[in-house]
Design a protein around this motif. Structure first.
Motif, PDB file in Angstrom:
ATOM      1  N   GLY A  43       6.252  -6.260 -43.717  1.00  0.00           N
ATOM      2  CA  GLY A  43       5.418  -6.612 -45.463  1.00  0.00           C
ATOM      3  C   GLY A  43       5.259  -5.318 -45.965  1.00  0.00           C
ATOM      4  O   GLY A  43       5.076  -5.291 -47.119  1.00  0.00           O
ATOM      5  N   LEU A  44       4.804  -4.654 -45.403  1.00  0.00           N
ATOM      6  CA  LEU A  44       4.431  -3.241 -46.061  1.00  0.00           C
ATOM      7  C   LEU A  44       5.298  -2.552 -46.571  1.00  0.00           C
ATOM      8  O   LEU A  44       6.075  -2.118 -47.634  1.00  0.00           O
ATOM      9  CB  LEU A  44       3.921  -1.824 -44.706  1.00  0.00           C
ATOM     10  CG  LEU A  44       2.745  -2.952 -44.512  1.00  0.00           C
ATOM     11  CD1 LEU A  44       2.302  -1.133 -43.191  1.00  0.00           C
ATOM     12  CD2 LEU A  44       1.397  -2.529 -44.990  1.00  0.00           C
ATOM     13  N   LEU A  45       6.446  -2.742 -46.605  1.00  0.00           N
ATOM     14  CA  LEU A  45       7.815  -2.331 -46.692  1.00  0.00           C
ATOM     15  C   LEU A  45       8.155  -3.072 -47.984  1.00  0.00           C
ATOM     16  O   LEU A  45       8.211  -2.009 -49.722  1.00  0.00           O
ATOM     17  CB  LEU A  45       9.657  -2.685 -45.921  1.00  0.00           C
ATOM     18  CG  LEU A  45      10.879  -2.225 -46.890  1.00  0.00           C
ATOM     19  CD1 LEU A  45      10.734  -0.734 -47.232  1.00  0.00           C
ATOM     20  CD2 LEU A  45      11.821  -2.303 -45.559  1.00  0.00           C
ATOM     21  N   ILE A  46       8.170  -4.267 -47.784  1.00  0.00           N
ATOM     22  CA  ILE A  46       7.735  -5.140 -49.077  1.00  0.00           C
ATOM     23  C   ILE A  46       6.932  -4.891 -50.096  1.00  0.00           C
ATOM     24  O   ILE A  46       7.201  -4.854 -51.484  1.00  0.00           O
ATOM     25  CB  ILE A  46       8.226  -6.669 -49.380  1.00  0.00           C
ATOM     26  CG1 ILE A  46       9.522  -6.779 -48.425  1.00  0.00           C
ATOM     27  CG2 ILE A  46       7.903  -7.376 -50.678  1.00  0.00           C
ATOM     28  CD1 ILE A  46       9.922  -8.379 -47.971  1.00  0.00           C
ATOM     29  N   ALA A  47       6.155  -5.025 -50.107  1.00  0.00           N
ATOM     30  CA  ALA A  47       4.609  -4.670 -50.572  1.00  0.00           C
ATOM     31  C   ALA A  47       4.224  -2.934 -51.457  1.00  0.00           C
ATOM     32  O   ALA A  47       3.848  -2.769 -52.068  1.00  0.00           O
ATOM     33  CB  ALA A  47       3.019  -4.881 -49.876  1.00  0.00           C
ATOM     34  N   GLY A  76      12.510  -3.658 -36.147  1.00  0.00           N
ATOM     35  CA  GLY A  76      11.190  -2.973 -36.157  1.00  0.00           C
ATOM     36  C   GLY A  76      11.532  -1.674 -36.814  1.00  0.00           C
ATOM     37  O   GLY A  76      10.806  -0.847 -37.494  1.00  0.00           O
ATOM     38  N   VAL A  77      12.429  -0.905 -36.227  1.00  0.00           N
ATOM     39  CA  VAL A  77      12.022   1.005 -36.171  1.00  0.00           C
ATOM     40  C   VAL A  77      13.185   0.771 -37.276  1.00  0.00           C
ATOM     41  O   VAL A  77      13.037   1.967 -37.908  1.00  0.00           O
ATOM     42  CB  VAL A  77      13.519   1.373 -34.742  1.00  0.00           C
ATOM     43  CG1 VAL A  77      14.046   2.327 -35.576  1.00  0.00           C
ATOM     44  CG2 VAL A  77      12.534   0.600 -33.580  1.00  0.00           C
ATOM     45  N   LEU A  78      14.705  -0.057 -37.819  1.00  0.00           N
ATOM     46  CA  LEU A  78      14.843  -0.027 -39.316  1.00  0.00           C
ATOM     47  C   LEU A  78      13.614   0.022 -40.737  1.00  0.00           C
ATOM     48  O   LEU A  78      14.138   0.413 -40.958  1.00  0.00           O
ATOM     49  CB  LEU A  78      15.522  -0.533 -39.303  1.00  0.00           C
ATOM     50  CG  LEU A  78      16.942  -0.684 -38.529  1.00  0.00           C
ATOM     51  CD1 LEU A  78      18.298  -1.459 -38.668  1.00  0.00           C
ATOM     52  CD2 LEU A  78      17.421   0.766 -39.268  1.00  0.00           C
ATOM     53  N   ALA A  79      12.626  -1.072 -39.928  1.00  0.00           N
ATOM     54  CA  ALA A  79      11.210  -1.259 -41.159  1.00  0.00           C
ATOM     55  C   ALA A  79      10.540  -0.499 -41.091  1.00  0.00           C
ATOM     56  O   ALA A  79      10.020   0.212 -42.178  1.00  0.00           O
ATOM     57  CB  ALA A  79      10.776  -2.936 -40.887  1.00  0.00           C
ATOM     58  N   THR A  80       9.960   0.470 -39.975  1.00  0.00           N
ATOM     59  CA  THR A  80       9.159   1.045 -40.187  1.00  0.00           C
ATOM     60  C   THR A  80      10.196   2.300 -40.988  1.00  0.00           C
ATOM     61  O   THR A  80       9.147   2.961 -41.648  1.00  0.00           O
ATOM     62  CB  THR A  80       8.916   1.831 -39.098  1.00  0.00           C
ATOM     63  OG1 THR A  80       8.423   0.568 -37.866  1.00  0.00           O
ATOM     64  CG2 THR A  80       7.651   3.096 -38.311  1.00  0.00           C
ATOM     65  N   ALA A  81      11.159   2.783 -40.257  1.00  0.00           N
ATOM     66  CA  ALA A  81      11.618   3.970 -41.308  1.00  0.00           C
ATOM     67  C   ALA A  81      11.379   4.003 -42.707  1.00  0.00           C
ATOM     68  O   ALA A  81      11.183   4.521 -43.648  1.00  0.00           O
ATOM     69  CB  ALA A  81      13.060   4.491 -40.835  1.00  0.00           C
ATOM     70  N   GLY A  82      12.113   2.504 -43.247  1.00  0.00           N
ATOM     71  CA  GLY A  82      12.175   2.548 -45.092  1.00  0.00           C
ATOM     72  C   GLY A  82      11.025   1.966 -45.107  1.00  0.00           C
ATOM     73  O   GLY A  82      10.780   2.469 -45.976  1.00  0.00           O
ATOM     74  N   ALA A  83       9.793   1.944 -44.929  1.00  0.00           N
ATOM     75  CA  ALA A  83       8.879   1.763 -45.364  1.00  0.00           C
ATOM     76  C   ALA A  83       8.154   2.810 -45.530  1.00  0.00           C
ATOM     77  O   ALA A  83       7.088   3.669 -46.101  1.00  0.00           O
ATOM     78  CB  ALA A  83       7.239   1.163 -44.596  1.00  0.00           C
ATOM     79  N   LEU A  84       8.127   4.213 -44.542  1.00  0.00           N
ATOM     80  CA  LEU A  84       7.624   5.332 -44.543  1.00  0.00           C
ATOM     81  C   LEU A  84       8.562   6.408 -45.763  1.00  0.00           C
ATOM     82  O   LEU A  84       7.657   7.028 -46.045  1.00  0.00           O
ATOM     83  CB  LEU A  84       8.133   6.440 -42.584  1.00  0.00           C
ATOM     84  CG  LEU A  84       6.884   5.714 -42.611  1.00  0.00           C
ATOM     85  CD1 LEU A  84       8.015   6.079 -40.509  1.00  0.00           C
ATOM     86  CD2 LEU A  84       5.447   6.157 -41.793  1.00  0.00           C
ATOM     87  N   ALA A 108       4.765  -8.345 -34.104  1.00  0.00           N
ATOM     88  CA  ALA A 108       4.009  -8.018 -34.460  1.00  0.00           C
ATOM     89  C   ALA A 108       4.350  -7.015 -35.761  1.00  0.00           C
ATOM     90  O   ALA A 108       3.819  -6.578 -36.775  1.00  0.00           O
ATOM     91  CB  ALA A 108       2.023  -8.229 -34.738  1.00  0.00           C
ATOM     92  N   ALA A 109       4.343  -5.615 -34.553  1.00  0.00           N
ATOM     93  CA  ALA A 109       4.458  -4.892 -35.086  1.00  0.00           C
ATOM     94  C   ALA A 109       5.667  -4.479 -35.694  1.00  0.00           C
ATOM     95  O   ALA A 109       6.014  -3.818 -37.355  1.00  0.00           O
ATOM     96  CB  ALA A 109       5.231  -3.818 -34.157  1.00  0.00           C
ATOM     97  N   THR A 110       7.004  -5.194 -36.194  1.00  0.00           N
ATOM     98  CA  THR A 110       8.372  -5.269 -36.538  1.00  0.00           C
ATOM     99  C   THR A 110       8.113  -6.142 -38.010  1.00  0.00           C
ATOM    100  O   THR A 110       8.195  -5.844 -39.205  1.00  0.00           O
ATOM    101  CB  THR A 110       9.530  -6.376 -36.072  1.00  0.00           C
ATOM    102  OG1 THR A 110       9.461  -5.761 -34.681  1.00  0.00           O
ATOM    103  CG2 THR A 110      10.083  -6.624 -37.014  1.00  0.00           C
ATOM    104  N   PHE A 111       7.100  -7.167 -37.847  1.00  0.00           N
ATOM    105  CA  PHE A 111       6.875  -8.344 -39.390  1.00  0.00           C
ATOM    106  C   PHE A 111       5.752  -7.205 -40.132  1.00  0.00           C
ATOM    107  O   PHE A 111       5.716  -7.254 -41.656  1.00  0.00           O
ATOM    108  CB  PHE A 111       6.359  -9.317 -39.213  1.00  0.00           C
ATOM    109  CG  PHE A 111       7.461 -10.354 -38.797  1.00  0.00           C
ATOM    110  CD1 PHE A 111       8.845 -11.122 -39.243  1.00  0.00           C
ATOM    111  CD2 PHE A 111       7.816 -10.443 -37.668  1.00  0.00           C
ATOM    112  CE1 PHE A 111       9.794 -11.641 -39.361  1.00  0.00           C
ATOM    113  CE2 PHE A 111       8.938 -11.120 -36.621  1.00  0.00           C
ATOM    114  CZ  PHE A 111      10.099 -11.832 -37.924  1.00  0.00           C
TER     115      PHE A 111
END
Length: 270
Positions: free
Chosen positions: A180-184, A256-264, A173-176
Motif C-alpha cells: 500500500g505504501l509503495l503505491i501511495a 513483503g521483502v520486495l514491497a518493502t525494498a520498493g517502498a524504501l 499486515a507487514a506485506t500488504f
C-alpha cells in the motif's frame, strides 16, 4: 515572530535569556511513546472514517454471511463456513493494511502531512512504525468482530493453529502495508484510491484470498504466487488443520521483502 527576552535577577545583577525550551525537551519522550501516540491517532481516525469502516468491517461481514448462507463453499467433506471465515479474515488484512493505509497515506502525501511529520521528532521511521501500529490495532478489531461473527454462524476452528494464524496476520499486515505504501508513495492520490480499491476486489474475489484455488492449470499456478493467495491458503491451513503452510509463507515473505525494498527505494514524501 520570536519571543521577547526574559530578564532574570541574581545577586543584584540582571541578564537576559530567551524563552527557548531546554535542549533536551524535544527528546523528552521516547520514540516508542511517539510511535504509540501516532498509532493511536491513526487508529482512531481509521475507525471513525465511514469509508474505511465500510471496507474494513461491513463489506467483509456481508461477504461472510453471503457465502455461508448461500452454501457457496459447502462440499460433502468440508463445511463452507470453515473455509469462508479464514478467507474473509485474509480479506480483512487486505482492507486494513493495503487499501486503508494506501488511501490514507496517498492523501496525507498530497496535502503535505507526510513531509511535515517526517521533519518532526517522530521522524520517517516513527511515522512508518505508527502506521504499522494502526494497522495492527484495526486488524485486531477486525479479527474480534469477524471471528465472533464466524463462531456465531457455526465456525469451528482448530485452536491448535491460532499461533500460526497470529504469525500469518503479522506477516500479512507487514506485506500488504508495504504494498500500500509503495503505491501511495509513487502515484497520485486519485490513482491510489482507484487502484487499491480495484486490487482489493480482484485479489479478494479471484486472487485466492477468499476462495481456495481449484484445478492445476497455468492460471491457478500464477495465482498461487500472489500474496493474497498465500495469505488465504496459510490462514485456511492454520485454522482448518492447525498446520503451517511453509510454501505459502515463503511466497508471502518474499512479497513483503520486495514491497518493502520498493517502498524504501521509490517512496516520495511529497
Amino acid at each position: 515572530m520570536s519571543s521577547p527576552p526574559r530578564t532574570t535577577r541574581t545577586a543584584g545583577t540582571s541578564s537576559t535569556a530567551p524563552l527557548a525550551p531546554h535542549a533536551g525537551d524535544s527528546n523528552s519522550q521516547s520514540l516508542a511513546r511517539r510511535v504509540v501516540a501516532q498509532g493511536r491517532y491513526e487508529s482512531v481516525t481509521a475507525i471513525r472514517n465511514g469509508e474505511q469502516l465500510l471496507i474494513s468491517l461491513i463489506l467483509p461481514l456481508l461477504a461472510l454471511f453471503g457465502i455461508v448462507w448461500s452454501g457457496l463453499l459447502d462440499t460433502p467433506d468440508v463445511r463452507g463456513v470453515d473455509v469462508a471465515v479464514p478467507g474473509i479474515l485474509a480479506l480483512a488484512v487486505l482492507s486494513s493494511a493495503f487499501t486503508g493505509q494506501g488511501i490514507a497515506t496517498g492523501f496525507d502525501r498530497r496535502y503535505g502531512v507526510l513531509a511535515y511529520l517526517s521533519t518532526t521528532p517522530l521522524g520517517p521511521a516513527g511515522l512508518v512504525l505508527g502506521k504499522a501500529c494502526a494497522v495492527l490495532a484495526v486488524l485486531l478489531l477486525q479479527v474480534i468482530v469477524i471471528g465472533g461473527a464466524g463462531l456465531a454462524v457455526g465456525w469451528r476452528p482448530d485452536w491448535a493453529g491460532v499461533l500460526w494464524a497470529v504469525l500469518w496476520f503479522i506477516i500479512g499486515a507487514a506485506t500488504f502495508t508495504a504494498l500500500g505504501l509503495l503505491i501511495a508513495g509513487t502515484v497520485r492520490p486519485e490513482a491510489t484510491l482507484a487502484l487499491t480499491n480495484l486490487l482489493w476486489v480482484i485479489l479478494g474475489s479471484v486472487g485466492g484470498a477468499v476462495f481456495p484455488l481449484q484445478g492445476s492449470g497455468w492460471s491457478t499456478m500464477v495465482i498461487s504466487w500472489l500474496p493474497s493467495a498465500a495469505l488465504g491458503d496459510g490462514l485456511r491451513a492454520a485454522f482448518s488443520t492447525g498446520t503451517l503452510d511453509v510454501g505459502a509463507l515463503l511466497v508471502l515473505t518474499a512479497w513483503g521483502v520486495l514491497a518493502t525494498a520498493g517502498a524504501l527505494r521509490w517512496f516520495q514524501w511529497r
